[in-house]
Design a protein around this motif. Structure first.
Motif, PDB file in Angstrom:
ATOM      1  N   THR A  39      14.728 -30.203  48.066  1.00  0.00           N
ATOM      2  CA  THR A  39      13.763 -29.132  47.810  1.00  0.00           C
ATOM      3  C   THR A  39      12.620 -29.715  46.986  1.00  0.00           C
ATOM      4  OG1 THR A  39      15.002 -28.467  45.828  1.00  0.00           O
ATOM      5  CG2 THR A  39      15.487 -27.299  47.883  1.00  0.00           C
ATOM      6  N   VAL A  40      11.533 -28.947  46.870  1.00  0.00           N
ATOM      7  CA  VAL A  40      10.369 -29.391  46.102  1.00  0.00           C
ATOM      8  C   VAL A  40       9.995 -28.292  45.106  1.00  0.00           C
ATOM      9  CG1 VAL A  40       7.950 -30.080  46.191  1.00  0.00           C
ATOM     10  CG2 VAL A  40       9.523 -30.816  47.992  1.00  0.00           C
ATOM     11  N   GLY A  41       9.827 -28.683  43.832  1.00  0.00           N
ATOM     12  CA  GLY A  41       9.488 -27.725  42.799  1.00  0.00           C
ATOM     13  C   GLY A  41       8.000 -27.460  42.712  1.00  0.00           C
ATOM     14  N   SER A  42       7.636 -26.568  41.800  1.00  0.00           N
ATOM     15  CA  SER A  42       6.229 -26.209  41.619  1.00  0.00           C
ATOM     16  C   SER A  42       5.410 -27.380  41.097  1.00  0.00           C
ATOM     17  CB  SER A  42       6.114 -25.022  40.657  1.00  0.00           C
ATOM     18  OG  SER A  42       6.705 -25.337  39.399  1.00  0.00           O
ATOM     19  N   ASP A  43       6.089 -28.376  40.506  1.00  0.00           N
ATOM     20  CA  ASP A  43       5.399 -29.577  40.027  1.00  0.00           C
ATOM     21  C   ASP A  43       5.256 -30.618  41.133  1.00  0.00           C
ATOM     22  OD1 ASP A  43       8.039 -30.267  40.320  1.00  0.00           O
ATOM     23  OD2 ASP A  43       8.329 -30.968  38.261  1.00  0.00           O
ATOM     24  N   LEU A  44       5.662 -30.249  42.360  1.00  0.00           N
ATOM     25  CA  LEU A  44       5.592 -31.098  43.567  1.00  0.00           C
ATOM     26  C   LEU A  44       6.542 -32.292  43.515  1.00  0.00           C
ATOM     27  CD1 LEU A  44       1.739 -31.083  44.313  1.00  0.00           C
ATOM     28  CD2 LEU A  44       3.522 -29.475  45.040  1.00  0.00           C
ATOM     29  N   ARG A  45       7.495 -32.253  42.586  1.00  0.00           N
ATOM     30  CA  ARG A  45       8.502 -33.313  42.525  1.00  0.00           C
ATOM     31  C   ARG A  45       9.710 -32.912  43.372  1.00  0.00           C
ATOM     32  NH1 ARG A  45       8.148 -36.832  37.786  1.00  0.00           N
ATOM     33  NH2 ARG A  45      10.402 -37.114  37.965  1.00  0.00           N
ATOM     34  N   PRO A  46      10.107 -33.764  44.325  1.00  0.00           N
ATOM     35  CA  PRO A  46      11.285 -33.442  45.132  1.00  0.00           C
ATOM     36  C   PRO A  46      12.569 -33.672  44.350  1.00  0.00           C
ATOM     37  CG  PRO A  46      10.435 -35.597  45.738  1.00  0.00           C
ATOM     38  CD  PRO A  46       9.473 -35.026  44.738  1.00  0.00           C
ATOM     39  N   SER A  47      13.617 -32.961  44.717  1.00  0.00           N
ATOM     40  CA  SER A  47      14.925 -33.177  44.122  1.00  0.00           C
ATOM     41  C   SER A  47      15.982 -33.001  45.201  1.00  0.00           C
ATOM     42  CB  SER A  47      15.183 -32.205  42.962  1.00  0.00           C
ATOM     43  OG  SER A  47      15.129 -30.862  43.399  1.00  0.00           O
ATOM     44  N   THR A  48      17.103 -33.701  45.043  1.00  0.00           N
ATOM     45  CA  THR A  48      18.180 -33.641  46.028  1.00  0.00           C
ATOM     46  C   THR A  48      19.502 -33.367  45.333  1.00  0.00           C
ATOM     47  OG1 THR A  48      18.677 -36.014  45.939  1.00  0.00           O
ATOM     48  CG2 THR A  48      17.002 -35.302  47.518  1.00  0.00           C
ATOM     49  N   ARG A  49      20.433 -32.833  46.100  1.00  0.00           N
ATOM     50  CA  ARG A  49      21.795 -32.639  45.651  1.00  0.00           C
ATOM     51  C   ARG A  49      22.666 -32.477  46.895  1.00  0.00           C
ATOM     52  NH1 ARG A  49      17.687 -29.747  45.883  1.00  0.00           N
ATOM     53  NH2 ARG A  49      17.577 -29.184  43.679  1.00  0.00           N
ATOM     54  N   VAL A  50      23.973 -32.657  46.737  1.00  0.00           N
ATOM     55  CA  VAL A  50      24.889 -32.518  47.868  1.00  0.00           C
ATOM     56  C   VAL A  50      25.498 -31.119  47.835  1.00  0.00           C
ATOM     57  CG1 VAL A  50      27.007 -33.353  48.952  1.00  0.00           C
ATOM     58  CG2 VAL A  50      25.398 -34.983  47.935  1.00  0.00           C
ATOM     59  N   VAL A  51      25.428 -30.425  48.969  1.00  0.00           N
ATOM     60  CA  VAL A  51      26.054 -29.114  49.134  1.00  0.00           C
ATOM     61  C   VAL A  51      26.920 -29.170  50.391  1.00  0.00           C
ATOM     62  CG1 VAL A  51      24.177 -27.894  47.967  1.00  0.00           C
ATOM     63  CG2 VAL A  51      24.073 -28.220  50.441  1.00  0.00           C
ATOM     64  N   LEU A  52      27.688 -28.114  50.633  1.00  0.00           N
ATOM     65  CA  LEU A  52      28.596 -28.091  51.774  1.00  0.00           C
ATOM     66  C   LEU A  52      28.141 -27.054  52.801  1.00  0.00           C
ATOM     67  CD1 LEU A  52      32.037 -28.252  49.919  1.00  0.00           C
ATOM     68  CD2 LEU A  52      30.691 -30.148  50.851  1.00  0.00           C
ATOM     69  N   ILE A  53      28.048 -27.472  54.050  1.00  0.00           N
ATOM     70  CA  ILE A  53      27.701 -26.533  55.114  1.00  0.00           C
ATOM     71  C   ILE A  53      28.854 -25.545  55.287  1.00  0.00           C
ATOM     72  CG2 ILE A  53      28.602 -28.104  56.887  1.00  0.00           C
ATOM     73  CD1 ILE A  53      26.522 -26.983  58.810  1.00  0.00           C
ATOM     74  N   LYS A  54      28.524 -24.271  55.427  1.00  0.00           N
ATOM     75  CA  LYS A  54      29.543 -23.239  55.582  1.00  0.00           C
ATOM     76  C   LYS A  54      29.424 -22.474  56.901  1.00  0.00           C
ATOM     77  CE  LYS A  54      31.752 -24.069  51.829  1.00  0.00           C
ATOM     78  NZ  LYS A  54      33.148 -24.584  51.883  1.00  0.00           N
ATOM     79  N   GLY A  55      28.417 -22.791  57.670  1.00  0.00           N
ATOM     80  CA  GLY A  55      28.265 -22.151  58.965  1.00  0.00           C
ATOM     81  C   GLY A  55      27.009 -22.649  59.660  1.00  0.00           C
ATOM     82  N   TYR A  56      27.002 -22.550  60.988  1.00  0.00           N
ATOM     83  CA  TYR A  56      25.805 -22.910  61.757  1.00  0.00           C
ATOM     84  C   TYR A  56      25.867 -22.241  63.113  1.00  0.00           C
ATOM     85  CZ  TYR A  56      28.854 -26.365  64.046  1.00  0.00           C
ATOM     86  OH  TYR A  56      29.877 -26.975  64.733  1.00  0.00           O
ATOM     87  N   ASP A  57      24.708 -21.794  63.565  1.00  0.00           N
ATOM     88  CA  ASP A  57      24.571 -21.193  64.885  1.00  0.00           C
ATOM     89  C   ASP A  57      23.096 -21.224  65.253  1.00  0.00           C
ATOM     90  OD1 ASP A  57      23.381 -19.137  63.401  1.00  0.00           O
ATOM     91  OD2 ASP A  57      25.134 -17.830  63.525  1.00  0.00           O
ATOM     92  N   GLU A  58      22.716 -20.433  66.243  1.00  0.00           N
ATOM     93  CA  GLU A  58      21.319 -20.433  66.685  1.00  0.00           C
ATOM     94  C   GLU A  58      20.356 -19.972  65.596  1.00  0.00           C
ATOM     95  OE1 GLU A  58      23.841 -19.088  68.213  1.00  0.00           O
ATOM     96  OE2 GLU A  58      24.058 -20.243  70.067  1.00  0.00           O
ATOM     97  N   GLN A  59      20.875 -19.249  64.606  1.00  0.00           N
ATOM     98  CA  GLN A  59      20.012 -18.774  63.520  1.00  0.00           C
ATOM     99  C   GLN A  59      19.726 -19.853  62.481  1.00  0.00           C
ATOM    100  OE1 GLN A  59      20.720 -14.622  62.037  1.00  0.00           O
ATOM    101  NE2 GLN A  59      22.623 -14.833  63.193  1.00  0.00           N
ATOM    102  N   GLY A  60      20.633 -20.805  62.319  1.00  0.00           N
ATOM    103  CA  GLY A  60      20.376 -21.862  61.357  1.00  0.00           C
ATOM    104  C   GLY A  60      21.624 -22.397  60.677  1.00  0.00           C
ATOM    105  N   ILE A  61      21.394 -23.160  59.607  1.00  0.00           N
ATOM    106  CA  ILE A  61      22.439 -23.843  58.844  1.00  0.00           C
ATOM    107  C   ILE A  61      22.644 -23.088  57.533  1.00  0.00           C
ATOM    108  CG2 ILE A  61      23.167 -26.043  57.854  1.00  0.00           C
ATOM    109  CD1 ILE A  61      22.592 -26.211  60.853  1.00  0.00           C
ATOM    110  N   VAL A  62      23.902 -22.765  57.190  1.00  0.00           N
ATOM    111  CA  VAL A  62      24.194 -21.917  56.035  1.00  0.00           C
ATOM    112  C   VAL A  62      24.979 -22.660  54.968  1.00  0.00           C
ATOM    113  CG1 VAL A  62      25.408 -19.824  55.268  1.00  0.00           C
ATOM    114  CG2 VAL A  62      24.156 -19.821  57.445  1.00  0.00           C
ATOM    115  N   TRP A  63      24.607 -22.431  53.707  1.00  0.00           N
ATOM    116  CA  TRP A  63      25.387 -22.878  52.551  1.00  0.00           C
ATOM    117  C   TRP A  63      25.268 -21.814  51.472  1.00  0.00           C
ATOM    118  CZ3 TRP A  63      20.532 -24.510  53.690  1.00  0.00           C
ATOM    119  CH2 TRP A  63      19.563 -24.426  52.693  1.00  0.00           C
ATOM    120  N   TYR A  64      26.103 -21.937  50.437  1.00  0.00           N
ATOM    121  CA  TYR A  64      26.141 -20.936  49.370  1.00  0.00           C
ATOM    122  C   TYR A  64      25.988 -21.619  48.013  1.00  0.00           C
ATOM    123  CZ  TYR A  64      27.680 -17.654  52.904  1.00  0.00           C
ATOM    124  OH  TYR A  64      27.730 -16.854  54.028  1.00  0.00           O
TER     125      TYR A  64
END
Length: 211
Positions: free
Chosen positions: A50-75
């Motif tokens: 993601t990118v913050g208001s300061d335009l600095r990107p940041s990353t982290r690992v999350v787990l996919i919990k679902g996917y279909d034609e609507q998109g990729i879901v995590w919580y």
């Protein structure tokens, strides 16, 4: 040991236009299924950028919990750093890296919250300690020590017993892809790399990119 000398030759598979799916979601489903059946460590783990208001990107690992034609879901916690950044800039990127299969999938698109009903349903399916943990952790905030988390968990455990409700600050996100990339390692660094770009008619343009 010189880290610059660490090298690996990728020779396990190939990714051709003729053998790949025309729909990127079907290609993703095929690769994720193969990753699960191959028993690679945490095949459902994905890096979220993601990118913050300061335009600095940041990353982290999350787990996919679902996917279909609507998109990729995590919580996650909506008040976390990623939640705050998505509130300000709803575009994000995901990446899966299945090292043992020499494969990478990159996904970009617009992110939106899932419905309260979807978040409620998934929250109820979580183990009890994870549901309590959603209340106990002020995610991304500075805390004095681990004791804060343990104390919070005890407090909310006593308050909610076996039926903790979903916290109002916790729920799901869905990334709606408009760009996919599938990368398959190949020998001599001549990797296979296919990009799928969403078109105005809802179809996908598949192109090969130089590695």
């Amino acid at each position: 040991m010189n880290i610059a000398d660490l090298r690996k030759s990728y020779e396990k598979a190939e990714l051709s236009e003729s053998a790949s799916q025309a729909d990127p979601l079907k290609q993703f489903d095929q690769w994720l299924t193969e990753a699960i059946h191959s028993e690679v460590p945490e095949p459902n783990a994905m890096t979220l950028a993601t990118v913050g208001s300061d335009l600095r990107p940041s990353t982290r690992v999350v787990l996919i919990k679902g996917y279909d034609e609507q998109g990729i879901v995590w919580y996650t916690n909506y008040q976390s750093q990623k939640g705050r950044e998505l509130a300000g800039n709803p575009y994000a990127a995901l990446q899966f890296h299945w090292v043992e299969l020499e494969r990478v999938v990159r996904i970009e698109g617009l992110v939106e919250k899932v419905s309260d009903a979807e978040s409620d349903e998934y929250f109820k399916s979580r183990p009890l300690d994870s549901r309590i943990g959603a209340w106990a952790s002020p995610q991304s905030e500075v805390i004095e020590s681990r004791t804060v988390l343990v104390t919070n968990a005890a407090k909310y455990g006593a308050q909610f017993l076996l039926q903790p409700p979903r916290p109002p600050h916790w729920g799901g996100y869905r990334l709606k892809p408009d760009n996919w990339q599938f990368w398959q390692g190949r020998k001599s660094r001549l990797h296979d790399r296919l990009r799928y770009t969403l078109q105005g008619d809802g179809g996908w343009l598949r192109e090969r990119l130089a590695p």
